[in-house]
Design an enzyme around this catalytic site. Structure first.
Site, short mmCIF file in Angstrom:
data_model
loop_
_atom_site.label_atom_id
_atom_site.label_comp_id
_atom_site.label_asym_id
_atom_site.label_seq_id
_atom_site.Cartn_x
_atom_site.Cartn_y
_atom_site.Cartn_z
N CYS A 111 -17.01 9.83 19.47
CA CYS A 111 -16.32 8.55 19.64
C CYS A 111 -16.06 8.25 21.11
O CYS A 111 -15.96 7.09 21.49
CB CYS A 111 -15.02 8.57 18.86
SG CYS A 111 -14.01 9.99 19.29
N LYS B 290 -7.83 15.68 3.72
CA LYS B 290 -9.04 15.18 3.02
C LYS B 290 -10.10 15.11 4.12
O LYS B 290 -10.20 14.13 4.85
CB LYS B 290 -8.78 13.80 2.41
CG LYS B 290 -9.67 13.44 1.22
CD LYS B 290 -11.15 13.44 1.52
CE LYS B 290 -11.58 12.21 2.28
NZ LYS B 290 -13.01 12.30 2.74
N GLY C 30 -13.82 15.28 -1.00
CA GLY C 30 -14.26 14.08 -1.71
C GLY C 30 -14.52 12.91 -0.80
O GLY C 30 -14.41 13.00 0.42
N GLU D 111 -20.68 -0.22 18.44
CA GLU D 111 -20.74 1.24 18.51
C GLU D 111 -21.94 1.72 17.69
O GLU D 111 -22.00 1.52 16.48
CB GLU D 111 -19.45 1.84 17.92
CG GLU D 111 -19.45 3.36 17.96
CD GLU D 111 -18.29 3.98 17.19
OE1 GLU D 111 -18.04 3.60 16.04
OE2 GLU D 111 -17.63 4.87 17.76
N GLU E 119 -7.21 7.21 14.93
CA GLU E 119 -8.18 7.51 16.00
C GLU E 119 -9.50 6.93 15.55
O GLU E 119 -10.14 7.47 14.63
CB GLU E 119 -8.29 9.03 16.21
CG GLU E 119 -6.99 9.71 16.60
CD GLU E 119 -6.49 9.34 17.99
OE1 GLU E 119 -7.22 8.69 18.75
OE2 GLU E 119 -5.34 9.69 18.29
P1 NAD Z 1 -15.62 6.90 8.17
O1 NAD Z 1 -14.56 5.93 8.54
O2 NAD Z 1 -16.69 6.48 7.28
O3 NAD Z 1 -14.95 8.19 7.47
C1 NAD Z 1 -13.93 8.95 8.09
C2 NAD Z 1 -13.10 9.64 7.04
O4 NAD Z 1 -12.38 8.65 6.31
C3 NAD Z 1 -13.90 10.42 6.00
O5 NAD Z 1 -13.18 11.57 5.59
C4 NAD Z 1 -14.01 9.42 4.84
O6 NAD Z 1 -14.21 10.04 3.60
C5 NAD Z 1 -12.64 8.76 4.92
N1 NAD Z 1 -12.57 7.40 4.38
C6 NAD Z 1 -13.55 6.46 4.37
N2 NAD Z 1 -13.09 5.35 3.77
C7 NAD Z 1 -11.79 5.58 3.42
C8 NAD Z 1 -10.78 4.81 2.77
N3 NAD Z 1 -11.01 3.56 2.37
N4 NAD Z 1 -9.57 5.37 2.56
C9 NAD Z 1 -9.33 6.62 2.99
N5 NAD Z 1 -10.24 7.41 3.58
C10 NAD Z 1 -11.46 6.89 3.81
O7 NAD Z 1 -16.16 7.47 9.56
P2 NAD Z 1 -17.30 8.53 9.80
O8 NAD Z 1 -18.62 7.88 9.63
O9 NAD Z 1 -16.99 9.79 9.04
O10 NAD Z 1 -17.06 8.87 11.37
C11 NAD Z 1 -17.59 8.11 12.39
C12 NAD Z 1 -16.54 7.18 12.98
O11 NAD Z 1 -15.39 7.92 13.37
C13 NAD Z 1 -17.02 6.51 14.25
O12 NAD Z 1 -16.66 5.14 14.22
C14 NAD Z 1 -16.27 7.23 15.36
O13 NAD Z 1 -16.10 6.49 16.53
C15 NAD Z 1 -14.98 7.55 14.69
N6 NAD Z 1 -14.31 8.67 15.35
C16 NAD Z 1 -13.20 8.43 16.10
C17 NAD Z 1 -12.58 9.47 16.77
C18 NAD Z 1 -11.34 9.24 17.62
O14 NAD Z 1 -10.64 10.21 17.90
N7 NAD Z 1 -11.06 8.02 18.06
C19 NAD Z 1 -13.09 10.75 16.66
C20 NAD Z 1 -14.23 10.95 15.90
C21 NAD Z 1 -14.83 9.90 15.22
#
Ligand code: NAD
Length: 493
Positions: A294, A185, A216, A394, A260
């Site tokens: 990140c 997803k 989605g 962050e 992550e």
């Molecule tokens: P996000 O958490 O909003 O979304 C990430 C993914 O999770 C998306 O596909 C989203 O649709 C899904 N998602 C959101 N809520 C969910 C739920 N309740 N259940 C299941 N899936 C859900 O994050 P974002 O805005 O897309 O990305 C930015 C964040 O990601 C930042 O905090 C960044 O630090 C982190 N990040 C971490 C790493 C790492 O390797 N540590 C790498 C890249 C990004």
């Protein structure tokens, strides 16, 4: 595939939006989301949103495919990975154009880092799989106690938008290598990019049901996937906020988990650092990809004897950071990825200014010459501390904070004074001092004097930055169960 804005490119039911059981399938629900070009704010196309019913079909396909795929040997999986690598390399230009359009990453960055990073991950997994021991004595020298590493089962893979092909390949490559089956997803923000990736897997001959993809939102597609009874492992990359919710759901059924999550990463500049190159490197890394990494440095901690010069140098580099169109070649930065991200970053800047933050570069609003698009001014706050939101949290944008420290102990304390522990950066002259500091950092990755992580080394963090590691052998291990067998030779003898 045409990736220019065009209404016919909507990922709607007609050409099948979701890749399930080896075919493009029609979504069960009709909800569509606009895919916005962050540089122009124009609609590129629309993405179909998955529902629990789509997730059910994808999980059933992955479950059905699992026994045969799990029974394949290392050679068969390596052959397939190598075909995926070949197909990916053949479509690099298309992938880069799609990422540039959908994420707003400048085209050179998209090609040389965003897309190239995915290829390196896949190659590192192929190398790791070739060399990994999947069956070893569980006690050194034993001939009767054996350890088998077996694929974990059906896996839910959830990825964000900021380094889309890096994150997708880190998960899909590892799961394929391990012999697991999966439902991806991906982020709802890059449907064209992810569609190309799914086509690459299809064309490489991934058996039906081994890889499935449902698009989605997090709530509509991600949540039912995490909660699904037939999912054995959840591998999630995204915000700590969403990650904690995912972990709570997955732990109710004691599912295996790799998380992550976020970071607020310190860069420590010691008193014997080569100041100008150190600050240049840190600012470049912090602003790269418009600060949406990140593991980007965000808190620059400088020995007090160098601090005022460091602030001047950082301000100069930030002011020299060019903001421009993602379509243009060059080393500039593009917009941030979405309207939501733009408003979040602007909110951090305005709150930090209102709290008395000393702005030495950038500030609120768009850079000069930009009326539309999610463009942000590369911004640096000096003399920052926990009272500034941009320092304490962050930001995930081109915004960095600077702070002076008295001695190494204070530098270490400030660096570790965060709920996160993803990456840290250390710049200095004396090997002894660098080792002393590095050994005390609570951080999954430490980069010394500008050395970045090589592909195949473990990626992941301490504390609220997550659980587990991705990349190379460690990434594949996340998708393997351990079976300890006693009396093995007697059984086969
Ligand atoms: P996000 O958490 O909003 O979304 C990430 C993914 O999770 C998306 O596909 C989203 O649709 C899904 N998602 C959101 N809520 C969910 C739920 N309740 N259940 C299941 N899936 C859900 O994050 P974002 O805005 O897309 O990305 C930015 C964040 O990601 C930042 O905090 C960044 O630090 C982190 N990040 C971490 C790493 C790492 O390797 N540590 C790498 C890249 C990004």
């Amino acid at each position: 595939m045409n990736i220019e804005p065009h209404p016919d490119r909507d990922t709607h039911a007609d050409d099948g939006a979701f890749y399930i059981g080896g075919q493009w399938q029609t979504p069960q629900a009709g909800e569509m989301l606009a895919n916005i070009d962050p540089a122009t704010e124009n609609v590129i196309n629309h993405v179909a949103c998955g529902s629990a019913a789509d997730v059910d079909r994808a999980v059933a396909a992955a479950r059905q495919a699992f026994p045969d795929w799990a029974a394949t040997g290392r050679e068969q999986r390596l052959d397939l990975l190598n075909r995926v690598i070949e197909g990916y390399a053949a479509r690099e230009t298309e992938l880069a154009a799609a990422i540039s359009l959908e994420l707003g990453a400048p085209i050179d960055l998209a090609r040389s880092a965003q897309v190239a990073g995915g290829l390196s991950n896949l190659r590192a997994y192929a190398a790791a799989l070739s060399s990994m021991e999947l069956c070893t004595p569980s006690v050194a020298g034993s001939k009767t106690d054996m350890l088998f590493k077996e694929p974990v089962g059906v896996c839910a893979l959830i990825t964000p938008w900021n380094w889309p092909m890096n994150q997708v390949t880190l998960k899909v490559g590892a799961a394929l290598a391990a012999g697991a089956t999966m439902i991806l997803k991906p982020s709802e923000h890059l449907p064209v990019t992810h569609r190309i990736f799914a086509e690459i897997l299809h064309d490489a001959g991934v058996p039906a049901g081994v890889f499935n993809m449902v698009n989605g939102t997090g709530e509509g597609g991600g949540a039912p996937l995490v909660a699904h009874d037939e999912v054995d492992l959840v591998s999630f990359t995204g915000s700590t906020r969403a990650g904690l919710g995912v972990a709570a759901t997955a732990s109710r059924a004691l599912k295996r988990m790799t998380l992550e999550l976020g970071g607020n990463n310190p860069a420590i500049v010691l008193k014997d650092a080569d100041l100008e190159p150190a600050i240049r490197f840190i600012v470049e890394q912090g602003m790269r990809n418009s600060g949406q990494s990140c593991n980007a440095p965000s808190r620059i901690l400088v020995d007090e004897s160098l601090y005022e010069r460091a602030v001047e140098i950082a301000a100069r580099f930030a002011n020299e950071t060019v903001v421009g169109s993602p379509r243009q070649p060059g080393g500039h930065i593009g917009p941030v990825a979405s309207a939501l991200q733009y408003s979040r970053v602007q909110d951090f800047i305005t709150r930090s200014v209102a709290a008395g933050g000393r702005v030495v570069a950038g500030g609120p609003g768009r850079p000069e010459g930009f009326e539309t698009g999610y463009f942000v001014r590369p911004t640096i706050f000096a003399d920052a501390d926990d009272t500034l939101a941009a320092y304490a949290e962050e930001v995930f944008g081109p915004v960095m904070c600077m702070r002076a420290f008295r001695d190494e102990d204070e530098a270490i304390a400030l660096a570790n004074d965060t709920e996160y522990g993803l990456a840290a950066y250390v710049h200095g002259g004396s090997a002894e001092r660098i080792r002393h500091v590095t050994n005390r950092l609570q951080s999954g990755m430490v980069h010394i004097n500008g050395h970045l992580r090589a592909s195949g080394t473990p990626f992941g963090g301490y504390k609220l930055s997550g659980v587990g590691r991705e990349g190379g052998i460690w990434g594949i291990e996340e998708f393997l169960e351990l079976k300890s067998v006693s009396g093995w030779p007697a059984m086969v003898g």
